[in-house]
Write an enzyme that holds these catalytic residues in place. Structure first.
Site, PDB file in Angstrom:
ATOM      1  N   PRO A   1       0.728  -5.575  16.708  1.00 52.22           N
ATOM      2  CA  PRO A   1      -0.547  -5.392  17.422  1.00 52.22           C
ATOM      3  C   PRO A   1      -1.224  -4.058  17.103  1.00 52.22           C
ATOM      4  O   PRO A   1      -2.453  -4.008  16.954  1.00 52.22           O
ATOM      5  CB  PRO A   1      -0.137  -5.487  18.900  1.00 52.22           C
ATOM      6  CG  PRO A   1       1.031  -6.410  18.883  1.00 52.22           C
ATOM      7  CD  PRO A   1       1.787  -6.037  17.627  1.00 52.22           C
TER       8      PRO A   1
ATOM      9  N   ASN B   1      -7.155 -14.130   8.698  1.00 50.04           N
ATOM     10  CA  ASN B   1      -7.954 -14.584   9.838  1.00 50.04           C
ATOM     11  C   ASN B   1      -7.514 -15.955  10.326  1.00 50.04           C
ATOM     12  O   ASN B   1      -7.541 -16.247  11.525  1.00 50.04           O
ATOM     13  CB  ASN B   1      -9.438 -14.612   9.454  1.00 50.04           C
ATOM     14  CG  ASN B   1     -10.066 -13.224   9.520  1.00 50.04           C
ATOM     15  OD1 ASN B   1      -9.360 -12.219   9.640  1.00 50.04           O
ATOM     16  ND2 ASN B   1     -11.377 -13.172   9.452  1.00 50.04           N
ATOM     17  N   GLU B   2      -7.084 -16.788   9.395  1.00 53.23           N
ATOM     18  CA  GLU B   2      -6.627 -18.122   9.785  1.00 53.23           C
ATOM     19  C   GLU B   2      -5.361 -18.043  10.637  1.00 53.23           C
ATOM     20  O   GLU B   2      -5.213 -18.777  11.622  1.00 53.23           O
ATOM     21  CB  GLU B   2      -6.382 -18.983   8.536  1.00 53.23           C
ATOM     22  CG  GLU B   2      -7.650 -19.350   7.774  1.00 53.23           C
ATOM     23  CD  GLU B   2      -8.203 -18.216   6.924  1.00 53.23           C
ATOM     24  OE1 GLU B   2      -9.348 -18.336   6.461  1.00 53.23           O
ATOM     25  OE2 GLU B   2      -7.495 -17.201   6.721  1.00 53.23           O
TER      26      GLU B   2
ATOM     27  N   GLN C   1     -27.725  -7.459   0.369  1.00 55.39           N
ATOM     28  CA  GLN C   1     -28.965  -8.198   0.161  1.00 55.39           C
ATOM     29  C   GLN C   1     -30.192  -7.315   0.397  1.00 55.39           C
ATOM     30  O   GLN C   1     -31.181  -7.395  -0.338  1.00 55.39           O
ATOM     31  CB  GLN C   1     -29.004  -9.413   1.096  1.00 55.39           C
ATOM     32  CG  GLN C   1     -30.087 -10.425   0.759  1.00 55.39           C
ATOM     33  CD  GLN C   1     -29.777 -11.224  -0.501  1.00 55.39           C
ATOM     34  OE1 GLN C   1     -28.635 -11.216  -0.961  1.00 55.39           O
ATOM     35  NE2 GLN C   1     -30.766 -11.897  -1.047  1.00 55.39           N
TER      36      GLN C   1
ATOM     37  N   GLU D   1      -0.926  -2.391  14.284  1.00 60.00           N
ATOM     38  CA  GLU D   1      -1.461  -2.526  12.925  1.00 60.00           C
ATOM     39  C   GLU D   1      -2.779  -3.294  12.939  1.00 60.00           C
ATOM     40  O   GLU D   1      -3.747  -2.920  12.262  1.00 60.00           O
ATOM     41  CB  GLU D   1      -0.448  -3.231  12.026  1.00 60.00           C
ATOM     42  CG  GLU D   1      -0.961  -3.454  10.612  1.00 60.00           C
ATOM     43  CD  GLU D   1       0.051  -4.125   9.699  1.00 60.00           C
ATOM     44  OE1 GLU D   1      -0.321  -4.463   8.561  1.00 60.00           O
ATOM     45  OE2 GLU D   1       1.214  -4.304  10.133  1.00 60.00           O
ATOM     46  N   ARG D   2      -2.829  -4.361  13.717  1.00 54.96           N
ATOM     47  CA  ARG D   2      -4.044  -5.179  13.749  1.00 54.96           C
ATOM     48  C   ARG D   2      -5.188  -4.477  14.462  1.00 54.96           C
ATOM     49  O   ARG D   2      -6.353  -4.616  14.074  1.00 54.96           O
ATOM     50  CB  ARG D   2      -3.716  -6.540  14.367  1.00 54.96           C
ATOM     51  CG  ARG D   2      -2.893  -7.382  13.403  1.00 54.96           C
ATOM     52  CD  ARG D   2      -2.232  -8.587  14.006  1.00 54.96           C
ATOM     53  NE  ARG D   2      -1.491  -9.298  12.951  1.00 54.96           N
ATOM     54  CZ  ARG D   2      -0.566 -10.207  13.157  1.00 54.96           C
ATOM     55  NH1 ARG D   2      -0.223 -10.550  14.402  1.00 54.96           N
ATOM     56  NH2 ARG D   2       0.051 -10.787  12.136  1.00 54.96           N
TER      57      ARG D   2
ATOM     58  N   THR E   1       0.841  -1.192   0.000  1.00 54.96           N
ATOM     59  CA  THR E   1       0.000   0.000   0.000  1.00 54.96           C
ATOM     60  C   THR E   1       0.879   1.246   0.000  1.00 54.96           C
ATOM     61  O   THR E   1       1.871   1.310   0.723  1.00 54.96           O
ATOM     62  CB  THR E   1      -0.914   0.001   1.236  1.00 54.96           C
ATOM     63  OG1 THR E   1      -1.720  -1.169   1.224  1.00 54.96           O
ATOM     64  CG2 THR E   1      -1.812   1.224   1.249  1.00 54.96           C
TER      65      THR E   1
ATOM     66  N   GLY F   1     -31.215  -5.645  -6.008  1.00 54.60           N
ATOM     67  CA  GLY F   1     -30.408  -5.483  -7.215  1.00 54.60           C
ATOM     68  C   GLY F   1     -29.543  -4.246  -7.184  1.00 54.60           C
ATOM     69  O   GLY F   1     -28.434  -4.237  -7.736  1.00 54.60           O
TER      70      GLY F   1
END
Length: 381
Positions: free
Chosen positions: A242, A368-369, A338, A244-245, A160, A342
């Site tokens: 930490p 996330n994993e 949703q 950054e997260r 970025t 449309g």
């Protein structure tokens, strides 16, 4: 539920950020999309407003707020506009800033910080590599000693601000035999011979965000360009991840909450079968669930912000905030699309862009994993 972590000074700062965004950014959003970048004029004006130096000492042009809640307020207001703004400005002012404020020498501070705060030096951080992803310890970019200098070779991706950065913090392997304990951080000025930018990456979302590949070919840097300690780069990165997260978590939720508010108004205004679509029981229950989900998540993130303000936020709690907020945002925005029907699939509607922009948040700053893996290890598993 009323939030209690901010006082009058924080809210006054919020008002100034919002005024700046309404004046300088919102009218130009479509131009940012068309250019696939945020112009330097934005950075210079943000620098004049003092938004780029919240963690930088006053003697170098910053404001040194000494209170992470100001970072959080800035991030929240940027995220209400779109995901690209907190991504780009966050890399500069919330992610790179601690490295430059806490790890640099006096000479480096004088060289980089005034321009960093004014917006004349735009910063990025080069961690991720084409073959590495979330595995920072496996990076292949090398820096080989040559007298008092180092010769840098390698590449970074998904960077970025990469296409316009003037200064990149680059993680390189200086002692391969030490593995993770042999990584060093270098401040690479992008006008150096041997630096080149690859293509500006074509992303699914965040069109305004300047994301690029970076290449280093026999690029010469000196000991004066080392940020922090030799061979201690991995520890430095783990120290600042930490924040950054947490910044990612703040962005995720503020963005989702803003789009949810707009969707609620749409559900009140949009008529079908003789009534507002929000009056149908399914939609009413759904919106009740989404608002509850957002407010409960906000309570956790607010506590994480307060913990970080006290220098008490653990990497595990930051990981929890990061993955959970990304998941909540994904679910909230999917339901918002949703509810728009449309129209929710049309790029001219904010909800469609928000949905696209948010998908990457389950991947970047550590997927996330990976966050769940860290939490699982902390549980002794």
């Amino acid at each position: 539920m009323k939030r209690t972590i901010y006082d009058e000074d924080h809210e006054a700062f919020r008002a100034s950020v919002k005024e700046f965004l309404d004046r300088e950014v919102v009218p130009n959003l479509e131009q940012h999309v068309e250019n696939r970048a945020i112009p330097r004029e934005f950075w210079l004006e943000a620098g004049k407003q003092g938004f780029l130096g919240l963690e930088i000492p006053e003697e170098y042009g910053g404001s040194e707020a000494g209170d992470y809640r100001f970072n959080a307020v800035l991030t929240e207001e940027l995220a209400k506009v779109n995901m690209a703004l907190p991504s780009c400005l966050g890399i500069h002012a919330d992610i790179v800033a601690p490295y430059l404020a806490h790890l640099t020498t006096e000479e480096q501070k004088k060289r980089w910080l005034p321009g960093f705060c004014s917006g004349e030096i735009l910063a990025a951080i080069g961690m991720t590599e084409p073959s590495g992803g979330s595995d920072l310890a496996a990076l292949k970019t090398t820096a080989v000693r040559d007298g008092d200098d180092w010769i840098l070779n390698g590449s970074k991706t998904f960077i970025t601000n990469g296409n316009s950065a003037d200064l990149v913090i680059v993680a390189a392997r200086t002692s391969p035999e030490k593995k993770a304990k042999g990584i060093t951080l270098f401040g690479v000025e992008t006008n150096k011979e041997g630096f080149s930018r690859g293509r500006k990456l074509d992303k699914v979302g965040q069109d305004e965000s300047d994301t690029a590949e970076l290449n280093f070919t026999d690029l010469r840097v000196s000991n004066d360009d080392i940020i922090g300690e030799l061979d201690n780069g991995f520890i430095h990165m783990m120290t600042f991840l930490p924040q950054e997260r947490l910044g990612s978590a703040i962005t995720n939720l503020a963005h989702a909450a803003q789009i949810l508010d707009e969707t609620l108004q749409y559900a009140k205004d949009r008529k079908a079968f003789g009534q507002s679509i929000g009056n149908f029981q399914h939609n009413k229950f759904l919106l009740a669930e989404l608002y509850t989900q957002v407010e409960v998540t906000q309570a956790f993130i607010d506590q994480a912000v307060m913990a970080h303000t006290r220098n008490e936020l653990t990497p595990i709690d930051a990981a929890k905030a990061k993955w959970w907020s990304a998941q909540v945002q994904s679910e909230v925005l999917d339901h918002c699309v949703q509810l728009y029907g449309g129209y929710g699939y049309m790029n001219e509607y904010r909800v469609a862009r928000a949905w696209r922009d948010a998908r990457v948040t389950k991947i970047w700053a550590g997927s996330n994993e990976i966050m769940k893996e860290l939490i699982g290890r902390d549980l002794g598993l």
